[in-house]
Scaffold this motif. Structure first.
Motif, mmCIF file in Angstrom:
data_model
loop_
_atom_site.group_PDB
_atom_site.id
_atom_site.type_symbol
_atom_site.label_atom_id
_atom_site.label_comp_id
_atom_site.label_asym_id
_atom_site.label_seq_id
_atom_site.Cartn_x
_atom_site.Cartn_y
_atom_site.Cartn_z
ATOM 1 N N VAL A 49 33.069 59.967 49.547
ATOM 2 C CA VAL A 49 32.813 61.346 49.126
ATOM 3 C C VAL A 49 33.708 61.629 47.934
ATOM 4 O O VAL A 49 34.916 61.426 47.991
ATOM 5 C CB VAL A 49 33.097 62.361 50.260
ATOM 6 C CG1 VAL A 49 32.877 63.786 49.761
ATOM 7 C CG2 VAL A 49 32.242 62.076 51.472
ATOM 8 N N SER A 50 33.104 62.080 46.847
ATOM 9 C CA SER A 50 33.851 62.412 45.628
ATOM 10 C C SER A 50 33.686 63.893 45.340
ATOM 11 O O SER A 50 32.560 64.400 45.304
ATOM 12 C CB SER A 50 33.305 61.588 44.446
ATOM 13 O OG SER A 50 33.805 62.079 43.229
ATOM 14 N N TYR A 51 34.808 64.581 45.176
ATOM 15 C CA TYR A 51 34.798 65.990 44.763
ATOM 16 C C TYR A 51 35.504 66.045 43.415
ATOM 17 O O TYR A 51 36.696 65.778 43.328
ATOM 18 C CB TYR A 51 35.568 66.859 45.752
ATOM 19 C CG TYR A 51 34.826 67.239 47.002
ATOM 20 C CD1 TYR A 51 33.512 66.869 47.231
ATOM 21 C CD2 TYR A 51 35.451 67.997 47.967
ATOM 22 C CE1 TYR A 51 32.848 67.241 48.376
ATOM 23 C CE2 TYR A 51 34.793 68.376 49.122
ATOM 24 C CZ TYR A 51 33.494 67.988 49.316
ATOM 25 O OH TYR A 51 32.838 68.363 50.460
ATOM 26 N N ARG A 52 34.762 66.411 42.390
ATOM 27 C CA ARG A 52 35.341 66.544 41.049
ATOM 28 C C ARG A 52 35.364 68.024 40.695
ATOM 29 O O ARG A 52 34.335 68.666 40.593
ATOM 30 C CB ARG A 52 34.537 65.722 40.052
ATOM 31 C CG ARG A 52 34.642 64.226 40.404
ATOM 32 C CD ARG A 52 33.775 63.336 39.544
ATOM 33 N NE ARG A 52 34.166 63.441 38.158
ATOM 34 C CZ ARG A 52 33.293 63.635 37.161
ATOM 35 N NH1 ARG A 52 32.012 63.747 37.383
ATOM 36 N NH2 ARG A 52 33.735 63.713 35.932
ATOM 37 N N GLN A 53 36.571 68.558 40.527
ATOM 38 C CA GLN A 53 36.790 69.988 40.332
ATOM 39 C C GLN A 53 36.777 70.346 38.849
ATOM 40 O O GLN A 53 37.371 69.657 38.022
ATOM 41 C CB GLN A 53 38.139 70.358 40.938
ATOM 42 C CG GLN A 53 38.567 71.791 40.733
ATOM 43 C CD GLN A 53 39.880 72.037 41.411
ATOM 44 O OE1 GLN A 53 39.914 72.202 42.621
ATOM 45 N NE2 GLN A 53 40.961 72.046 40.649
ATOM 46 N N VAL A 54 36.127 71.460 38.524
ATOM 47 C CA VAL A 54 36.152 71.992 37.168
ATOM 48 C C VAL A 54 37.473 72.735 36.998
ATOM 49 O O VAL A 54 37.755 73.664 37.750
ATOM 50 C CB VAL A 54 34.962 72.949 36.916
ATOM 51 C CG1 VAL A 54 35.060 73.579 35.535
ATOM 52 C CG2 VAL A 54 33.640 72.210 37.086
ATOM 53 N N SER A 55 38.298 72.293 36.081
ATOM 54 C CA SER A 55 39.599 72.870 35.734
ATOM 55 C C SER A 55 40.697 72.358 36.662
ATOM 56 O O SER A 55 40.551 72.369 37.884
ATOM 57 C CB SER A 55 39.592 74.397 35.753
ATOM 58 O OG SER A 55 40.826 74.909 35.300
ATOM 59 N N ARG A 56 41.774 71.924 36.070
ATOM 60 C CA ARG A 56 42.921 71.435 36.838
ATOM 61 C C ARG A 56 43.678 72.593 37.478
ATOM 62 O O ARG A 56 44.068 72.542 38.629
ATOM 63 C CB ARG A 56 43.858 70.644 35.923
ATOM 64 C CG ARG A 56 45.140 70.184 36.618
ATOM 65 C CD ARG A 56 45.947 69.228 35.787
ATOM 66 N NE ARG A 56 45.245 68.000 35.486
ATOM 67 C CZ ARG A 56 45.042 66.995 36.341
ATOM 68 N NH1 ARG A 56 45.493 67.091 37.569
ATOM 69 N NH2 ARG A 56 44.411 65.916 35.981
ATOM 70 N N ASP A 57 43.874 73.647 36.719
ATOM 71 C CA ASP A 57 44.707 74.754 37.175
ATOM 72 C C ASP A 57 43.825 75.930 37.591
ATOM 73 O O ASP A 57 43.159 76.541 36.763
ATOM 74 C CB ASP A 57 45.653 75.179 36.054
ATOM 75 C CG ASP A 57 46.591 76.292 36.456
ATOM 76 O OD1 ASP A 57 46.692 76.604 37.658
ATOM 77 O OD2 ASP A 57 47.243 76.868 35.556
ATOM 78 N N LEU A 58 43.834 76.254 38.867
ATOM 79 C CA LEU A 58 43.047 77.370 39.369
ATOM 80 C C LEU A 58 43.901 78.610 39.594
ATOM 81 O O LEU A 58 43.469 79.561 40.237
ATOM 82 C CB LEU A 58 42.328 76.976 40.662
ATOM 83 C CG LEU A 58 41.315 75.844 40.528
ATOM 84 C CD1 LEU A 58 40.648 75.557 41.867
ATOM 85 C CD2 LEU A 58 40.281 76.149 39.469
ATOM 86 N N THR A 59 45.103 78.627 39.038
ATOM 87 C CA THR A 59 45.987 79.772 39.173
ATOM 88 C C THR A 59 45.277 81.014 38.650
ATOM 89 O O THR A 59 44.785 81.034 37.528
ATOM 90 C CB THR A 59 47.294 79.547 38.382
ATOM 91 O OG1 THR A 59 47.898 78.345 38.840
ATOM 92 C CG2 THR A 59 48.249 80.714 38.550
ATOM 93 N N THR A 155 44.086 75.883 45.472
ATOM 94 C CA THR A 155 44.291 74.565 44.887
ATOM 95 C C THR A 155 45.059 74.652 43.572
ATOM 96 O O THR A 155 44.604 74.211 42.548
ATOM 97 C CB THR A 155 42.953 73.840 44.687
ATOM 98 O OG1 THR A 155 41.991 74.796 44.302
ATOM 99 C CG2 THR A 155 42.510 73.106 45.901
ATOM 100 N N ARG A 156 46.227 75.221 43.637
ATOM 101 C CA ARG A 156 47.105 75.250 42.484
ATOM 102 C C ARG A 156 47.910 73.957 42.422
ATOM 103 O O ARG A 156 48.423 73.587 41.413
ATOM 104 C CB ARG A 156 48.081 76.419 42.607
ATOM 105 C CG ARG A 156 47.433 77.774 42.477
ATOM 106 C CD ARG A 156 48.497 78.831 42.716
ATOM 107 N NE ARG A 156 48.162 80.200 42.738
ATOM 108 C CZ ARG A 156 47.014 80.795 42.885
ATOM 109 N NH1 ARG A 156 45.933 80.105 43.007
ATOM 110 N NH2 ARG A 156 46.879 82.082 42.917
#
Length: 163
Positions: A49-59, A155-156
């Motif tokens: 299972v691969s989850y690729r998140q848009v943007s590294r910093d979700l602050t 997810t910071r």
């Protein structure tokens, strides 16, 4: 090397619609990133299972967007997941079995889901080809750890094993 004077700077600024005071008071915050190339998505998991998140910093962000891939037979585990969010997604290709509470449905390309993530849920590739999904949850509320999703404050933090 030269050290320009404030007077010279004033003369330069006379050609622009900005005063010396405005120049020094300018907000120099970096502009937020708007567009992300495929290689800029942050891998939160690898393997079946691969989850690729848009943007590294979700602050300070209100939403987490994921580009998900499930290899044939892959799932999020026997244990049902819960986290503080709402989530939804659209199946791009393949077949995904989605279990939410006592409801189970196999979804195909173009089908979608949307639910309160407090309700126990899980995902499983129910087909013979890789399944691809684009999903979002709000607020950002999960990251990946040891082949299982775990609740994160938000997810910071960097994905485990990465800095």
């Amino acid at each position: 090397r030269s050290s320009p004077s404030v007077g010279l700077l004033k003369k330069l600024l006379d050609g622009f619609p900005i005063s010396l005071a405005e120049f020094f008071a300018a907000d120099l915050k970096p502009r937020p990133q708007i567009f992300f190339a495929a290689n800029e998505l942050v891998e939160l998991a690898g393997g079946p299972v691969s989850y690729r998140q848009v943007s590294r910093d979700l602050t300070g962000k209100a939403m987490q967007i994921l580009h998900e891939h499930y290899k044939p037979g892959a799932d999020t585990g026997e244990q049902m997941l819960t986290h503080d969010a709402e989530e939804g997604g659209v199946i791009i290709r393949g077949r995904l079995e989605v279990t939410v509470g006592d409801q189970v449905r196999v979804l195909g390309p173009g089908d979608a889901y949307y639910f309160d993530s407090h309700t126990p849920h899980r995902f499983r590739n129910a087909g013979g080809e890789e399944c691809e999904v684009v999903s979002a949850n709000t607020p950002p509320s999960y990251c990946w750890q040891s082949a299982r999703l775990r609740r994160c404050a938000v997810t910071r933090e960097a994905p485990l094993g990465r800095e």
